[in-house]
Design a protein around this motif. Structure first.
Motif, short mmCIF file in Angstrom:
data_model
loop_
_atom_site.label_atom_id
_atom_site.label_comp_id
_atom_site.label_asym_id
_atom_site.label_seq_id
_atom_site.Cartn_x
_atom_site.Cartn_y
_atom_site.Cartn_z
N TYR A 96 0.60 -1.08 0.05
CA TYR A 96 -0.02 -0.14 -0.03
C TYR A 96 0.77 1.12 -0.07
O TYR A 96 0.16 2.44 0.19
N LEU A 120 0.06 3.80 -2.84
CA LEU A 120 -1.48 4.26 -2.42
C LEU A 120 -1.55 5.24 -1.37
O LEU A 120 -2.13 6.41 -1.56
N ILE A 140 -0.06 8.56 -2.76
CA ILE A 140 -0.92 9.22 -3.65
C ILE A 140 -1.76 9.81 -2.59
O ILE A 140 -2.08 11.06 -2.75
N THR A 142 -8.29 7.03 -8.40
CA THR A 142 -7.23 6.28 -8.02
C THR A 142 -7.46 4.71 -7.79
O THR A 142 -8.56 4.67 -6.99
N GLU A 143 -6.78 3.76 -8.34
CA GLU A 143 -7.38 2.60 -7.97
C GLU A 143 -6.78 1.99 -6.57
O GLU A 143 -5.77 2.48 -6.27
N GLY A 144 -7.89 1.26 -5.90
CA GLY A 144 -8.01 1.31 -4.50
C GLY A 144 -8.61 2.19 -3.63
O GLY A 144 -8.68 2.06 -2.41
N GLU A 162 -4.39 -1.08 -14.36
CA GLU A 162 -4.68 -1.57 -12.68
C GLU A 162 -3.84 -2.83 -12.44
O GLU A 162 -3.59 -3.21 -11.26
N ALA A 195 2.84 2.00 -8.89
CA ALA A 195 1.64 2.69 -8.49
C ALA A 195 1.34 3.82 -9.11
O ALA A 195 0.16 4.11 -9.09
N SER A 211 -0.92 2.49 -12.21
CA SER A 211 -1.78 1.56 -11.82
C SER A 211 -2.77 2.24 -10.98
O SER A 211 -4.01 2.16 -11.09
N SER A 212 -2.57 3.29 -10.35
CA SER A 212 -3.53 4.28 -9.53
C SER A 212 -4.47 5.21 -10.58
O SER A 212 -5.25 5.57 -10.27
#
Length: 638
Positions: free
Chosen positions: A5, A8, A11, A50-52, A505, A510, A513-514
């Motif tokens: 994480y 994430l 971000i 954002t992914e997550g 993703e 990150a 992917s985010s």
């Protein structure tokens, strides 16, 4: 140690305005709850995409980033990277506070006090429920040592709630936490509790909702206490800690630093403790009496109507975090009456929400949507519905409306059955156990609860199953009325490379992917030539040659980043064939790169093709083809 994480967390911190913009950070079951100095500095659109991150909410003076069931893990990493120490309440108490409306301030206070204990609060309720089942089925009796020891931890948490809330309220109001604990201990001290079972010296306001007994005096001032004393109470300790926090600040300004360590808490307790028993406690009891009277009156007026309203709007309250405003009412009813009826119609709502998502899961042919539905259904089954609400039903609107209507029907049935809940905590399927009266094993409420839940779930599932339709996909492009009405214009970018496609993703980096850098798709190239994906103007070529930016004639800003970590090659292996400011046409060679040399340096060739100003468009839709050739459709921009 690195965490999955980390990206994430970085971000999130960056897009809430950075570390310096954070006053405090807490979390509940699914959300990170920030208090920010300036919410305008937060990049809400980036966080939402954002992914997550499920979504972002602003409510009760809090900036809420909805993560999902794994929020404790994300919270720990955010605290570690942000240097928040896992508890920034002191920073909150010292920071300048923006003016809040009374309602927002109240919700913020309640949520701040109760959020830290929610998990254990549910756990102890669940243990009580399990014990209720074991005694109901005659597996255990209340005299058994096994029962008594387990009941001690389950009921003890609720009994000593003033001590626990003394700590959490102190964190919220900026009081020395151990001073708050000391005040809570005073409220549940055995000899103080024993006063409420002793001789009554005087009865005040007899026959009214404010009827109170005087059991003792302090300096000849009557001490008014509730008949059951202060164990399991909520309002007295919260108000007492708030008052003590103001008293403590006063002493801190007056007392010299050399003796502050012991004299400040001494003088604070000497003032706050008597004030609690003489003034704060009676005032709190009066507030509780009014709230209890009003909620019971609303319920008595029409249990069916009250149940339908609570059921219908519970999920709306959850969305905005306003359900916290009802938590103290629920706990007060448990401590004063031994049960609660007012809030219980909410129980049908989580099952109705889960049912519509289950229907979507069965109906959809979208693999990505189906993969979101599965954990949301599991989570909802255990009473945590935020992933279902934010991830599926609310964005699609109709399933959310259906779930509210179904919950209203279920809530009306629960209200009609005069359902009583006897224990705290325990969500979802485990919540059924809390409707058994531990005093006499009375389970008469459970058939009505089961009926409300079953009918709400069936209505929600059937209505959603019959009405749900996927957005039709054709050649990788989403087609819906919203996309074609009013002559909606689309742009199509063609593939600048030949190779296999990879969804953003699924990338390990990150930053890509985010979605923080843009939306699009990645390609694992099979040859070292990059072609222009559209007629465009080149706006940037990085000095290292590994990335190129351009703007199409229709205003889409494209970023193509060749390989991962290729900036460290400092230009080796990259040969730009155009220059900044040049016009390029679709299919024109614009850059070459030495695939073998790049791979020898240990770099991946995976190349993201991104639309960096994606928020300017209705949607960015990548191809669903697993492989692409140069010139084939890659990204559709609505």
């Amino acid at each position: 140690m690195a965490s999955k994480y980390d990206g994430l967390a970085r971000i999130i911190i960056q897009n809430v305005g950075g570390k310096s913009n954070v006053i405090s950070l807490t979390h509940c079951i699914t959300r990170l709850r920030f208090k920010l100095k300036d919410e305008s500095k937060a990049n809400t659109d980036i966080l939402k995409n954002t992914e997550g991150i499920v979504t972002v909410m602003k409510s009760g003076g809090q900036y809420q980033v909805v993560i999902g069931n794994h929020v404790p893990d994300v919270y720990a990493v955010v605290c570690e990277i942000g240097g928040f120490g896992g508890d920034s309440s002191e920073a909150e108490s010292e920071a300048p506070q923006k003016h809040q409306k009374l309602s927002a301030a109240l919700i913020d206070t309640i949520s701040g006090v109760f959020q830290p204990i929610l998990g254990v609060f549910c756990a102890t309720g669940l243990i009580k429920g399990i014990l209720a089942i074991l005694t109901f089925t005659k597996v255990l009796s209340v005299e058994d040592g096994t029962y008594q020891l387990l009941y001690a931890v389950a009921d003890g948490f609720f009994y000593y709630l003033p001590v626990i809330l003394g700590y959490t309220a102190s964190k919220k109001f900026g009081l020395n936490p151990f001073t708050g604990i000391a005040l809570g201990c005073a409220l549940v001290y055995p000899k103080v509790v024993a006063l409420s079972t002793g001789d009554v010296q005087q009865v005040l306001f007899a026959g009214s909702m404010f009827e109170s007994n005087v059991y003792a005096t302090f300096l000849k001032i009557p001490v008014i206490m509730p008949k059951s004393g202060y164990p399991s109470s909520v309002v007295p300790i919260v108000l007492s800690v708030y008052a003590a926090s103001k008293i403590e600040k006063m002493w801190k300004r007056i007392i010299p630093d050399v003796i502050k360590n012991f004299l400040v808490p001494t003088l604070t307790l000497l003032v706050a403790a008597p004030l609690t028993f003489v003034l704060v406690g009676p005032v709190a009891n009066s507030i509780a009496a009014v709230i209890g009277f009003l909620t019971q009156a609303a319920y008595n007026a029409s249990p069916v109507l009250e149940g339908a309203i609570v059921g219908a709007f519970w999920q709306v309250l959850v969305i905005f975090g306003l359900h916290w405003g009802l938590v103290p009412i629920y706990i007060m009813n448990l401590s004063t009456q031994g049960f609660d009826s007012f809030m219980q119609p909410y129980f049908a709502a989580s099952f109705a929400q889960t049912a519509v998502v289950f229907a979507v899961m069965l109906r959809t042919k979208d693999k990505n949507l189906k993969s979101l539905c599965i954990p949301a259904v599991i989570s909802g089954f255990f009473g945590v519905t935020e992933p279902a609400i934010y991830g599926i039903s609310l964005p699609k609107k109709k399933p959310f409306v259906i779930s509210c209507i179904a919950a209203s029907i279920g809530g009306a049935i629960i209200g009609f059955g005069n359902v009583k809940k006897y224990m705290s905590g325990a969500l979802g399927i485990f919540g059924f156990t809390t409707f058994i009266n531990p005093a006499n094993n009375d389970a008469s409420s459970i058939p009505w609860v089961a009926a409300g839940v079953l009918i709400a779930s069936l209505v929600a599932f059937i209505a959603c199953f019959l009405t749900y339709k996927d957005v039709v996909k054709e050649k990788g492009v989403s087609i819906s009325p919203e996309n074609t009405k009013n002559g909606g214009k689309t742009q199509t970018l063609v593939s600048p490379l030949k190779g296999n496609t990879v969804y953003l993703e699924d990338m390990e980096d990150a930053a890509f992917s985010s979605g923080a850098l843009g939306k699009g798709i990645a390609i694992m190239p099979e040859e070292g030539i990059l072609y222009a994906p559209a007629d465009a103007t080149v706006t940037a070529i990085f000095p290292t040659g590994h990335a190129i930016g351009m703007v199409t004639d229709d205003g889409a800003e494209i970023l193509i980043h060749i390989g991962m970590d290729t900036v460290k090659l400092e230009g080796r292996g990259f040969t730009p064939l155009t220059a900044v400011g040049s016009r390029v046409t679709k299919g024109q060679e614009i850059l070459t790169f030495d695939m073998e040399a790049i791979q020898k340096e240990g770099c991946s060739l995976l190349t993201p093709v991104l639309i960096s100003n994606f928020s300017s468009f209705s949607d960015i839709i990548p191809t669903d083809a697993e492989t692409v050739r140069v010139g084939e459709p890659l990204i559709t921009i609505l």
